[in-house]
Design an enzyme around this catalytic site. Structure first.
Site, PDB file in Angstrom:
ATOM      1  N   LYS A   1     -96.998 -47.360 -19.345  1.00 29.85           N
ATOM      2  CA  LYS A   1     -96.074 -48.294 -17.744  1.00 29.85           C
ATOM      3  C   LYS A   1     -96.102 -49.823 -18.957  1.00 29.85           C
ATOM      4  CE  LYS A   1     -95.965 -45.132 -14.479  1.00 29.85           C
ATOM      5  NZ  LYS A   1     -95.109 -45.161 -13.017  1.00 29.85           N
TER       6      LYS A   1
ATOM      7  N   ASN B   1     -95.441 -33.895 -12.525  1.00 30.56           N
ATOM      8  CA  ASN B   1     -95.352 -34.088 -14.134  1.00 30.56           C
ATOM      9  C   ASN B   1     -97.473 -33.558 -14.581  1.00 30.56           C
ATOM     10  OD1 ASN B   1     -93.475 -35.510 -15.609  1.00 30.56           O
ATOM     11  ND2 ASN B   1     -93.677 -36.975 -13.784  1.00 30.56           N
TER      12      ASN B   1
ATOM     13  N   GLU C   1    -101.301 -47.906  -9.949  1.00 32.96           N
ATOM     14  CA  GLU C   1    -100.911 -46.026 -10.639  1.00 32.96           C
ATOM     15  C   GLU C   1    -101.777 -45.786 -10.658  1.00 32.96           C
ATOM     16  OE1 GLU C   1     -98.041 -44.215 -11.874  1.00 32.96           O
ATOM     17  OE2 GLU C   1     -97.972 -46.187 -12.081  1.00 32.96           O
ATOM     18  N   ASP C   2    -101.329 -44.037 -10.031  1.00 32.19           N
ATOM     19  CA  ASP C   2    -102.098 -42.608 -10.260  1.00 32.19           C
ATOM     20  C   ASP C   2    -104.023 -43.394  -9.635  1.00 32.19           C
ATOM     21  OD1 ASP C   2    -100.182 -41.661 -11.347  1.00 32.19           O
ATOM     22  OD2 ASP C   2    -101.144 -41.864 -13.642  1.00 32.19           O
TER      23      ASP C   2
ATOM     24  N   TYR D   1     -94.570 -41.976 -22.800  1.00 31.95           N
ATOM     25  CA  TYR D   1     -94.960 -41.449 -21.462  1.00 31.95           C
ATOM     26  C   TYR D   1     -94.940 -40.471 -21.130  1.00 31.95           C
ATOM     27  CZ  TYR D   1     -95.352 -43.267 -16.759  1.00 31.95           C
ATOM     28  OH  TYR D   1     -96.071 -42.981 -15.866  1.00 31.95           O
TER      29      TYR D   1
ATOM     30  N   ASP E   1     -96.445 -47.217  -8.112  1.00 32.06           N
ATOM     31  CA  ASP E   1     -95.293 -46.313  -7.891  1.00 32.06           C
ATOM     32  C   ASP E   1     -95.324 -44.991  -7.462  1.00 32.06           C
ATOM     33  OD1 ASP E   1     -93.080 -46.398 -10.488  1.00 32.06           O
ATOM     34  OD2 ASP E   1     -93.735 -44.906 -11.227  1.00 32.06           O
ATOM     35  N   ASP E   2     -96.620 -43.971  -7.722  1.00 29.68           N
ATOM     36  CA  ASP E   2     -96.678 -43.153  -7.071  1.00 29.68           C
ATOM     37  C   ASP E   2     -95.951 -42.730  -6.156  1.00 29.68           C
ATOM     38  OD1 ASP E   2     -98.431 -42.103  -9.897  1.00 29.68           O
ATOM     39  OD2 ASP E   2     -99.592 -43.565  -8.539  1.00 29.68           O
TER      40      ASP E   2
ATOM     41  N   ARG F   1    -106.669 -40.221 -10.571  1.00 31.28           N
ATOM     42  CA  ARG F   1    -105.393 -38.667 -10.328  1.00 31.28           C
ATOM     43  C   ARG F   1    -104.482 -39.042 -11.290  1.00 31.28           C
ATOM     44  NH1 ARG F   1    -100.668 -37.748  -8.722  1.00 31.28           N
ATOM     45  NH2 ARG F   1    -100.507 -39.835  -9.063  1.00 31.28           N
TER      46      ARG F   1
END
Length: 578
Positions: A191, A428, A263-264, A120, A286-287, A173
Site C-alpha cells: 500500500k 481479490n 488494512e485487512d 500489489y 481502506d477495506d 483478514r
C-alpha cells in the site's frame, strides 16, 4: 586539521569529517560518500557521475560505465522480463526498493499498468502467503502483543521522525485469504509503495506496521519458517487495550495529523475500530471506505452509459462484510444527495450473506448491527439466484470472496431482467473473483457493464473488444491520503470518500466508456490522485477541516510542491568546482 593539497583533497576531507555546505558555510552531520552509495535513499547506482565518484570518495567502487536513469530503468525492465513467475518479479522489485529507492519508483512509474499488479494485487496475495519464506530485508515495524505497555518506546526506534502516513494491519483478514498473522506485512508495504508511486507521498514519511497479536491458522503456527508470534490471537480487552495504546502512541510519536490507515482487519474489529477512532484520529479503513469509494465511482460512471441516476436503480450485493457494507453505506449517502430519504434509499439496497438475503425477521438470524441497518421487510430468500429473480436488481455487486459465485445462471438472469445489467465482481485476488470478465460478457451476450477488483485482459465478444475496468482501491486511497496530508486534516469525514468517488467518475472519458471501462486508464492514475487530492483540499478548506495556513491560492500547485521528486538529487554541493 592539515591544509589539503588540492580541491579534491579538501572535498574528501570534508566528507570524512561529515562537513558539508556551500562555500565556507559548512554543516556538520551529513552522509559519507560510501553511505550514499549503499543507502537506498541516496544511492544512484551506476548513475553516479565520474565527478561525483571522485568527490564522494567512491571512485573505483563502481564499474566505469555511467548510466542515465532511463537506461537504469530499461536494465531493470530487462531483468524483470527474464523472470517467469510473478512472485519472483515481486521479490526482485522489493529487493530493488532496498538498494535504490528512486530507481524502484521510476521503474514502477515507467508502466503503472504492468507494475502495479506485481507490487500489489494480485501478486501481493501470494507474497503474503509465502512472506515468511521470502522475507529478506527489514521492512517497516512489527509490534507484537508482547510489547503492550511499551509501544511508544518501540515506535521511538523508527529512525524517521517526520512520519505522515501509517498503514497498519493485524493480518486477520488478508484480501480473501484469511488469517495470515505476521505474514500480512506484505499489505502495508505494498500500500505504501503505491502511496509514493501513485501520489508522490515521500517514502521517508511512510511507515508500514504489522500488529502481531498471534494467528489462529494452524498451518502457519506449525510452519518452522514463520516469522511471527506463535500464539493464538489475542482477543477481548487485551486486544482492545493494545490497539488503543498503539493509536495514542502513534499520535504521541508522530503528531495528531499523522494518517493511520487500517488494512485487512476482520469485519467485526474493522467496523468497531473505525467507529471508535474516526472522529478523534486522522484515520480511515481502506477495506470499508476506499473500496466503497472506488465502487461508487464505477457506479456513477456506469450510469453515464445508462443515463440514469443511482437512485433509479436497485442494487443487490453478494456479501455483507467490510467491503459490501462500506459500498452500501456510501451508495445510501449518494442516493440521499440525489434527493431520496434514508428509508427510500435503503429500499433500493439489498444484501445477501451466507444465510441468504438480509431481512428483518429471517429465521436463520446472524444479523449484526451493521447488517440490520440494511435489513429489508421481506419474506426469507435463501439463495443468490432466488434473490436475483425476486429483487430484480439493475446492479449486481460481488464482495464476498466467493470465486465463481456469479455463474452462468446468475449472469443470464441479470441479462434477462436488464437490457444493460451492471456486474461488479470486486473480490481479490483473482481466484476469489465472483466471475471473470469473459464469463460476464459471454453470458450477458456482450450487454453488461462490467468492472472487477482484479485485472482482467480485454475480451472480444461478437467481434467487439471490451476493456474491463479494474475497480482498484489504488484509484482512491493514494489521492485521499495526499489531500488529507496536504490540508493537514485531523480527521476524515465519510463525505471525503463520496467527494473522491464523484471526482474519479468525472475523470472517466467518453472514450473510456465506449470501450467498456468505467475507470480512467491505469497509466493516468497519478493524475487521478492529484485531481482527487485537489478536490479534497478544496473540501477541507471549505468545511473548516484544514489546519495548514495560510490557505494556498493555487491548490494544485501547492500539492505538486509537496510531492516526491523521482529525479536523483545532486550528490555534491552545486557550487563546488573541481
Amino acid at each position: 586539521m592539515s591544509k589539503p593539497d588540492s580541491k579534491l583533497d579538501k572535498y574528501a576531507q570534508r566528507d570524512r569529517l561529515g562537513l558539508w555546505g556551500t562555500g565556507d558555510n559548512e554543516v556538520v552531520g551529513s552522509l559519507s560518500g560510501f553511505t550514499r552509495l549503499l543507502d537506498k535513499r541516496y544511492s544512484k547506482g551506476l548513475a553516479f557521475t565520474h565527478e561525483e565518484r571522485q568527490q564522494l570518495g567512491i571512485h573505483g567502487m563502481l564499474p566505469y560505465v555511467v548510466r542515465e536513469p532511463s537506461e537504469q530503468v530499461e536494465h531493470c525492465r530487462a531483468l524483470l522480463a527474464r523472470l517467469d513467475q510473478d512472485l519472483d518479479k515481486y521479490m526482485y522489485l522489493i529487493s530493488l526498493s532496498e538498494r535504490n529507492e528512486r530507481l524502484f519508483y521510476n521503474v514502477l512509474s515507467s508502466d503503472i499498468a504492468y507494475m502495479m499488479p506485481l507490487v500489489y494485487t494480485p501478486t501481493v496475495g501470494l507474497a503474503c502467503q509465502r512472506y515468511s519464506l521470502i522475507h529478506q530485508n527489514a521492512k517497516g515495524m512489527f509490534i507484537s502483543i508482547k510489547d503492550k505497555g511499551h509501544i511508544y518506546d518501540v515506535l521511538k526506534n523508527w529512525p524517521e521522525t517526520d512520519v505522515r502516513a501509517i498503514v497498519v494491519t493485524d493480518g486477520e483478514r488478508i484480501l480473501g485469504l484469511g488469517d495470515l498473522g505476521a505474514n500480512g506485512m506484505g499489505i502495508p508495504v505494498g500500500k505504501l509503495s503505491l502511496y509514493t508511486a501513485l501520489a508522490g507521498i515521500k517514502p521517508s514519511q511512510c511507515l508500514p506496521i504489522t500488529l502481531d497479536v498471534g494467528t489462529n491458522t494452524e498451518s502457519i503456527l506449525e510452519d518452522p519458517l514463520y516469522i511471527g508470534l506463535r500464539e493464538r490471537r489475542a482477543t477481548g480487552d487485551l486486544y482492545d487495550e493494545f490497539i488503543d495504546e498503539f493509536m495514542h502512541a502513534c499520535v504521541r510519536r508522530f503528531g495528531q495529523n499523522c494518517l493511520i490507515q487500517f488494512e485487512d482487519f476482520a469485519n467485526a474489529n474493522a467496523f468497531r475500530l473505525l467507529s471508535k477512532y474516526r472522529d478523534s484520529f486522522c484515520t480511515f479503513n481502506d477495506d470499508i471506505q476506499g473500496t466503497a469509494s472506488v465502487a461508487v465511482a464505477g457506479l456513477l460512471a456506469s450510469l453515464k452509459i445508462k443515463k440514469t441516476q443511482l437512485k433509479d436503480n436497485t442494487l443487490l450485493f453478494l456479501g455483507a462484510g467490510e467491503a459490501a457494507l462500506g459500498i452500501a453505506n456510501l451508495c445510501l449517502m449518494a442516493m440521499k444527495v440525489e434527493g431520496l430519504t434514508e428509508e427510500e434509499a435503503k429500499a433500493r439496497i439489498w444484501l445477501v450473506d451466507s444465510r441468504g438475503v438480509i431481512t428483518r425477521d429471517r429465521p436463520k438470524g446472524g444479523l449484526t448491527e451493521h447488517k440490520l441497518h440494511f435489513a429489508q421487510l421481506h419474506e426469507p430468500i435463501d439463495t443468490l439466484a432466488e434473490a436475483v429473480r425476486k429483487v430484480r436488481p439493475n446492479v449486481l455487486i460481488g464482495a464476498a470472496a466467493q470465486g465463481g459465485a456469479f455463474n452462468q445462471e446468475i449472469l443470464e438472469l441479470m441479462a434477462d431482467i436488464n437490457e444493460t445489467p451492471i456486474i461488479f465482481a470486486l473480490s481479490n485476488p483473482t481466484s476469489k473473483a465472483e466471475c471473470t470478465a469473459e464469463e460476464a460478457y459471454t453470458y450477458t451476450k456482450g450487454r453488461c457493464i462490467f468492472a472487477s477488483g482484479s485485472p482482467f485482459a480485454p475480451v472480444t465478444y461478437n467481434n467487439k473488444k471490451f476493456y474491463p475496468g479494474q475497480g482498484n482501491n489504488s484509484y482512491i486511497f493514494p489521492g485521499v491520503a495526499l489531500g488529507v496530508l496536504c490540508a493537514g486534516m485531523l480527521n476524515i469525514p465519510e463525505q471525503v470518500f463520496l467527494v473522491a468517488a464523484e471526482r474519479l467518475a468525472e475523470l472517466v472519458s467518453k472514450d473510456d466508456l465506449a470501450k467498456g471501462s468505467l475507470y480512467p486508464p491505469l497509466s493516468s492514475i497519478v493524475s487521478c490522485s492529484m485531481a482527487i487530492a485537489e478536490r479534497i483540499v478544496e473540501y477541507a478548506y471549505k468545511n473548516g477541516l484544514a489546519t495548514v495556513r495560510p490557505e494556498p491560492v493555487n491548490k494544485l500547485a501547492f500539492i505538486k510542491a509537496q510531492m516526491y521528486d523521482l529525479d536523483y538529487p545532486r550528490s555534491v554541493p552545486a557550487t563546488y568546482k573541481m
